[in-house]
Design an enzyme around this catalytic site. Structure first.
Site, mmCIF file in Angstrom:
data_model
loop_
_atom_site.group_PDB
_atom_site.id
_atom_site.type_symbol
_atom_site.label_atom_id
_atom_site.label_comp_id
_atom_site.label_asym_id
_atom_site.label_seq_id
_atom_site.Cartn_x
_atom_site.Cartn_y
_atom_site.Cartn_z
ATOM 1 N N HIS A 190 -10.935 -6.118 9.561
ATOM 2 C CA HIS A 190 -11.574 -5.949 8.250
ATOM 3 C C HIS A 190 -12.989 -5.395 8.357
ATOM 4 C CE1 HIS A 190 -8.498 -9.066 7.613
ATOM 5 N NE2 HIS A 190 -8.487 -8.712 6.336
ATOM 6 N N GLU A 242 0.818 -1.210 0.000
ATOM 7 C CA GLU A 242 0.000 0.000 0.000
ATOM 8 C C GLU A 242 0.855 1.265 0.000
ATOM 9 O OE1 GLU A 242 -2.596 -3.300 1.299
ATOM 10 O OE2 GLU A 242 -0.572 -2.652 1.844
#
Length: 339
Positions: free
Chosen positions: A134, A65
């Site tokens: 998540h 990322e």
């Protein structure tokens, strides 16, 4: 004369269509991220793009990322309009420096000489047992950071219109989409995840809340999934003679104070519901706005409903216990009306 049939799209198809329209309009628009090419994005937000635009404009990246968000920032600084996907908002920890210290601050630190017309889109929300890493929303985490526009659309129409606005904006935009509102087949199917979406290009402002139900007795402010839960609760409250006004916040930063204050001045009661954590979050911010701007219009204490300050549980019964829902809103608003 027959009425024209409304065109229904799911949330993910509305997003992918918005991106495709902007890629057709502007050759400087491109997309990058993990699994956004052939797979079409884990939540479907880039479905069909690689077939239309090829691998040069739809870039599947390695699992880094920091690298691909940094690449997007650099490309934006050079005049391109990248759209990067951070697969889950929870993953921002590994690329915090790129988001907080570069994406959010380069325009300011360059005295406005370097613009960053980029979109960082990311999936938020729980409700489907994906556990603590998540399932967060983290609206306030990013709304708290000066230099970013932060939006959280709640329906397919706004997902398309706000995505087009975000891509066209010369400022960095964090675009949060709720997984449960994408309309994906492998998740629980919600009626609100599909709606009428015009085929043509259109924009929805990035700085305006929307009154989705008018009422006179109490204002309920929600964000994404909690808007739909508030609407369900409002229908039940109406059967009890309580007329609730429901506001879809839509924009986390900048926040639309005027719409909130105007509503509170009309209803004299405020209830705020959020899927983020309760402490230091959006419920507290909205409550503070009302207390500062409309305190003497309030006829009862402000009430808040949000996630308790615990990691989101994996266990379905525990997850349902911590998340807001229509039943909780209904019961707490009824209690508020008695104060």
């Amino acid at each position: 004369m027959e009425t024209a049939k409304k065109r229904i799209l799911t949330g993910n198809k509305a997003m992918a269509e918005a991106i495709a329209l902007e890629m057709e309009r502007d050759p400087n628009v491109f997309v990058l991220g993990e699994d956004i090419g052939k797979y079409g994005g884990i939540f479907g937000s880039t479905q069909g793009l690689i077939e239309k635009f090829g691998k040069e404009r739809v870039l599947d990246t390695p699992i880094s990322e920091t690298a691909f968000i940094g690449a997007a920032i650099g490309a934006a600084a050079e005049g391109m309009r990248p759209i990067a996907e951070l697969m889950f908002v929870d993953f921002f920890g590994v690329c915090m420096d790129q988001i907080y210290n570069h994406m959010a601050k380069i325009q300011y630190m360059s005295g406005g000489n370097v613009k960053l017309p980029m979109v960082l889109m990311t999936a938020v929300g729980g409700g489907y047992n994906d556990a603590a890493q998540h399932s967060q929303t983290l609206y306030a985490t990013f709304g708290h950071m000066p230099g970013l526009k932060v939006v959280a659309p709640s329906n397919p129409y706004d997902l398309k219109g706000m995505m087009i606005s975000a891509i066209q904006d010369d400022n960095p935009v964090l675009f949060m989409f709720h997984k449960s509102l994408q309309g994906l087949g492998w998740m629980e199917q919600l009626d609100v995840s599909a709606a009428h979406v015009p085929e043509e290009s259109y924009t929805v402002p990035l700085n305006k809340a929307k009154v989705v139900r008018e009422g006179k007795d109490v204002t309920i402010v929600g964000i994404q999934m909690t808007v739909h839960q508030a609407m369900e609760a409002a229908e039940r409250l109406a059967a009890d003679g309580i007329d609730a006004e429901v506001i879809d916040l839509r924009s986390i930063a900048p926040i639309d104070k005027e719409t909130i204050i105007d509503s509170v001045k009309k209803t004299h009661r405020l209830f705020i519901v959020d899927e983020d954590y309760k402490s230091y979050g959006m419920t507290a911010e909205i409550a503070a706005i009302a207390a500062e701007e409309a305190f003497y219009d309030l006829e009862a204490p402000i009430r808040r409903l949000a996630n308790p300050d615990v990691p989101i549980p994996y266990s379905r019964p525990l997850e349902q216990f911590v998340l807001p829902n229509a039943d909780k809103i209904y019961e707490q608003v009824k209690s508020l009306m008695n104060e």
